[in-house]
Scaffold this active site. Structure first.
Site, PDB file in Angstrom:
ATOM      1  N   ASP A  20       0.799  -1.221   0.000  1.00  0.00           N
ATOM      2  CA  ASP A  20       0.000   0.000   0.000  1.00  0.00           C
ATOM      3  C   ASP A  20       0.827   1.264   0.000  1.00  0.00           C
ATOM      4  O   ASP A  20       0.320   2.335  -0.319  1.00  0.00           O
ATOM      5  CB  ASP A  20      -0.818   0.046   1.308  1.00  0.00           C
ATOM      6  CG  ASP A  20      -2.052  -0.823   1.234  1.00  0.00           C
ATOM      7  OD1 ASP A  20      -2.561  -1.036   0.133  1.00  0.00           O
ATOM      8  OD2 ASP A  20      -2.500  -1.283   2.305  1.00  0.00           O
TER       9      ASP A  20
HETATM   10  C1  GLC Z   1      -1.767  -3.978   5.315  1.00  0.00           C
HETATM   11  C2  GLC Z   1      -2.994  -3.981   4.437  1.00  0.00           C
HETATM   12  C3  GLC Z   1      -2.790  -4.907   3.253  1.00  0.00           C
HETATM   13  C4  GLC Z   1      -1.520  -4.566   2.540  1.00  0.00           C
HETATM   14  C5  GLC Z   1      -0.330  -4.588   3.486  1.00  0.00           C
HETATM   15  C6  GLC Z   1       0.955  -4.175   2.823  1.00  0.00           C
HETATM   16  O1  GLC Z   1      -1.633  -5.214   5.933  1.00  0.00           O
HETATM   17  O2  GLC Z   1      -4.139  -4.402   5.156  1.00  0.00           O
HETATM   18  O3  GLC Z   1      -3.881  -4.805   2.373  1.00  0.00           O
HETATM   19  O4  GLC Z   1      -1.335  -5.490   1.492  1.00  0.00           O
HETATM   20  O5  GLC Z   1      -0.605  -3.708   4.557  1.00  0.00           O
HETATM   21  O6  GLC Z   1       1.009  -2.807   2.520  1.00  0.00           O
END
Ligand code: GLC
Length: 807
Positions: A494
């Site tokens: 993210d």
């Molecule tokens: C958090 C989010 C997930 C994402 C991860 C890596 O766990 O819930 O959707 O893939 O972060 O950024």
């Protein structure tokens, strides 16, 4: 310093020191009604949705010593005064003689001794019920008679949890309570915001006479709230004020005189915190659960439902900490992420828009397929219904309203408003569901796409199969300068948010994996031409990845909009990313030499004794051009932290390459159940995977946070069961293809699969890692290593011998 121990026989962890470094929690009930209970009895309870139908006011940001959501007070009469304390330790913090919090499957039991009283309190939500039961037993162990009162207290929140925080006039103006006295001194104390008075009420009630009650926090604490939760002034009076709140901060406190208790005598009090359309509608259920025998039955039903769930797989390996996780705690965590996605924990607090995450829940579903196939199918339907007709997906949705959003992308309108990976996960999840259950009819089921007309009706509907095809077609048509998938706002990570035009290798790999899954499915359906089409798309992407993304010793992770690679030896920060290596193996895109080299680079640059870092070195300073990753100091979260969700992918990649020793070493080093003696560093619950652990660039290396709601649960379970132990559902049956540490002499497992039970015994006499030399089913040799789906409700014995002579 230890805080407790594992009790494997009772499938519990028992906390013996309440002063844990951070609050430790457990979950009760389901998303429909339930929530979390912390180890000092605080409770955050919701019904259907944490943002819009929250019941108790649990403020995770307050210190551990504070009242949160609910507690139980006991008081002992001493002349004209009362000694008041909580058997939960919080909020009165009295010195205890004994304290145990039993963290069980769907329940919390606190057993404590203070001032000559033993309390044994079990909190749980009976399966399918909208009520939290508190089964309280108080025993006099003082050796002299004691006069004891019990006062359970709940603090309510406005159901709109964020409004409770942001509007301190509207909310208190609307909050009201009303008492409903009943025969025999029983009482239902109802609570609601005014607008819901005639449609939805909360209540607290019990199975013993209530001599007085309070529903207003100010009156309960006393002195205009200069009385405190630690010493509520009203509890020094013989009775509470019996005030029905017309506004303000609403609580429910019920005073029960348990009477004089002779030495050794026990009284049982059962409370119910519930929600119903009206008090009238609630009465029959309330009456039923006032009966002690009914409550005992409900607890037995709870145990039976967990037994059914866990019995889909039980294992016996040479590693007790692995058994403990695979048999009890990891499937329980999978159950929890499946219920609450990333929506309700002490770290993901469920306010506002967050909702159920599309990619998160698709992965969570993959962790519960054997134990909860029907429930998983229902979740898959809901996820498919927030996929757009063009194939991409909304990022998250509210489970009550089914209103979806683009997630954090909305905060950066300058960047693309979709995530490039979301929709591809559903292909993996649906195929995994089909392989587990054989329920191929699901493919033909119509499910609407997300877009609605002005009348609120869906604009387009397609079969489940059409949804999956739309997903890969979207990515095939959404490519950048190198012919790789565009990043969108982000991919799985993210926090790397690059300008429009950037490309993602992760999404390329996930797309590859999705294409393999679809091709496998279509071959099974006998549609070789269609399967061939997807395999051609696969080869096309594989060639592109290998042409542009090999950096010499590892695969790069992204191309920025101007073509600059990220995750290359030429970068000063973020030189190498774990997922770019593991997923090159999971997709099958990496050539055998590159696969080995990439995974060795991962080991060399990213592995630590606490787990594998997501990338290195960390960025050191905020840079809006890179995005969220640079908001963290080096070593934290996605910026060089040990982001655990990505660790199982490295385990799977090593297993796919046949390196059982390293796969297992990666598994063992992140096993929280093996961390029980390192809690002062680790800090979080030793029975669940946390989302993140600080990496070795951070001064607090080894510190865990964001326990419970993480994709680590589902993937660690898949890595352990399907890749190390090698029990893999396929369309044709259960494939057995272990990849063990060579030192292991074998293992045993009992797996329920499509209506039959498989007793599996794997022997490894030659101490290899991989290769089935011999496989017998009920004493008869089988060609290959796929055991058919018997679907005959019988038990079958599978003997597997690993060895070099494998075919
Ligand atoms: C958090 C989010 C997930 C994402 C991860 C890596 O766990 O819930 O959707 O893939 O972060 O950024």
């Amino acid at each position: 310093m230890e805080y407790g121990y594992f009790d494997d026989r009772n499938r519990e962890y028992v906390i013996t020191n309440p002063k844990t470094p951070v609050k430790w929690i457990n979950y009760v009930g389901t998303l429909a009604f339930g929530g979390l209970i912390d180890h000092t009895g605080g409770a955050l309870i919701c019904a259907g949705d944490p943002a819009l139908n929250r019941i108790t006011r649990y403020l995770a940001l307050l210190p551990g010593s504070e009242f949160k959501g609910q507690t139980l007070y006991l008081r002992i009469r001493e002349g004209s005064r009362y000694r008041v304390f909580s058997p939960f330790f919080v909020p009165t913090l009295d010195p205890y003689d004994r304290y145990e919090c039993h963290v069980g499957l769907g329940y919390v039991r606190i057993v404590s001794e203070f001032y000559g009283l033993r309390a044994n309190v079990t909190l749980f939500v009976p399966p399918g019920e909208a009520r939290l039961l508190e089964d309280i037993r108080i025993t006099n162990i003082a050796g002299r008679p004691l006069e004891v009162d019990a006062v359970p207290v709940v603090e309510y929140t406005h159901p709109d949890a964020l409004k409770q925080i942001t509007n301190a006039d509207w909310v208190p103006q609307t909050m009201q309570s009303k008492a409903y006295p009943e025969a025999g001194g029983l009482l239902i104390l109802a609570q609601y915001p005014f607008m819901l008075r005639d449609t939805r009420i909360n209540y607290l009630t019990s199975n013993r006479p209530v001599s007085s009650f309070e529903s207003d926090r100010r009156r309960f604490l006393g002195d205009n709230e200069y009385g405190t939760w630690a010493r509520p002034l009203s509890l020094q009076a013989a009775e509470l004020g019996c005030y029905e709140a017309q506004r303000g901060d609403n609580i429910a406190a019920l005073l029960h005189h348990l009477g004089p208790l002779a030495p050794g005598e026990t009284r049982r009090l059962i409370t119910q915190l519930g929600q119903a359309p009206s008090v009238e509608a609630a009465r029959p259920g309330i009456a039923a659960y006032r009966d002690e025998a009914r409550v005992d039955r409900a607890f037995a039903e709870l145990a039976a439902s967990w037994e059914r769930y866990l019995s889909s797989l039980q294992v016996e390996t040479p590693d007790p900490a692995m058994d403990r996780m695979l048999n009890i705690h990891n499937p329980r965590q999978c159950h929890t992420t499946f219920q609450w996605s990333r929506y309700l924990s002490l770290y993901q607090t469920g306010y506002g828009e967050r909702g159920i995450g599309f990619r998160d829940s698709a992965q969570d579903a993959m962790g519960v397929l054997a134990g909860l196939p029907q429930e998983a199918k229902e979740l898959l339907r809901r996820l498919l219904s927030v996929q757009r007709a063009g194939g991409s997906a909304m990022h998250q949705f509210n489970p009550l309203t089914m209103q979806a959003s683009v997630g954090d992308a909305a905060e950066r309108p300058d960047l693309p408003q979709y995530y490039s990976d979301d929709h591809l996960w559903i292909v993996l999840a649906v195929c995994a569901y089909l392989k587990e259950t054989g329920d191929l009819a699901f493919l033909d089921e119509p499910v609407p796409y997300y877009e609605r007309g002005r009348d609120g009706r869906p604009l387009a509907t397609g079969s489940v199969r059409h949804h999956l095809e739309a997903a890969v077609e979207f990515t095939r048509g959404d490519l950048g300068a190198h012919g790789l998938p565009l990043l969108g706002f982000a991919d799985w990570n993210d926090t790397v948010n690059l300008r429009a035009g950037a490309e993602s290798l992760f999404t390329a790999h996930l797309y590859g994996r999705a294409l393999l899954e679809l091709a496998d499915l279509l071959r099974h359906l006998g549609e070789t031409v269609a399967a061939g089409k997807y395999l051609a798309w696969y080869e096309e992407m594989k060639a592109r990845v290998n042409a542009c993304a090999w950096d010499g010793a590892w695969y790069i992770r992204y191309f920025d909009a101007d073509g600059t690679p990220l995750g290359s030896h030429t970068d000063a920060q973020g030189q190498i990313y774990a997922n770019a290596q593991s997923w090159a193996v999971l997709s099958g895109f990496a050539t055998p030499e590159r696969a080995r080299r990439a995974m060795d680079s991962l080991y060399e640059w990213l592995n630590t004794p606490c787990g594998i870092k997501l990338s290195m070195p960390g960025f050191n300073g905020f840079d809006p051009a890179r995005g969220g990753i640079t908001t963290y100091p080096p070593g934290a979260k996605e910026n060089g932290g040990i982001f655990l969700h990505a660790n199982p992918w490295a385990i799977i990649a090593e297993a796919l390459l046949g390196n059982g020793d390293r796969a297992y070493a990666y598994y063992a080093q992140i096993n929280p159940a093996a961390r029980n003696d390192q809690i002062d560093t680790f800090e979080c619950e030793p029975w669940v995977y946390p989302q993140n652990i600080l990496g070795d660039e951070h001064p607090q290396f080894g510190l865990a946070r964001n326990s419970w709601l993480t994709g680590t649960a589902s993937w660690a379970y898949q890595a352990g069961t399907q890749y190390i132990l090698g029990l893999q559902p396929t369309y044709a049956g259960l494939r057995i293809d272990p990849c063990l540490p060579a030192a292991w002499a074998g293992y045993r497992a009992r797996r329920r699969f499509r209506g039959a039970t498989y007793e599996i015994e794997v022997a490894n006499p030659e101490h290899v890692s991989r290769g089935v030399a011999r496989l017998a089913v009920d004493g008869r040799m089988l060609q290959g290593n796929v055991v058919p789906a018997f679907a005959d409700r019988a038990t079958h014995h599978i003997e597997v011998v690993l060895g070099l002579a494998s075919g």
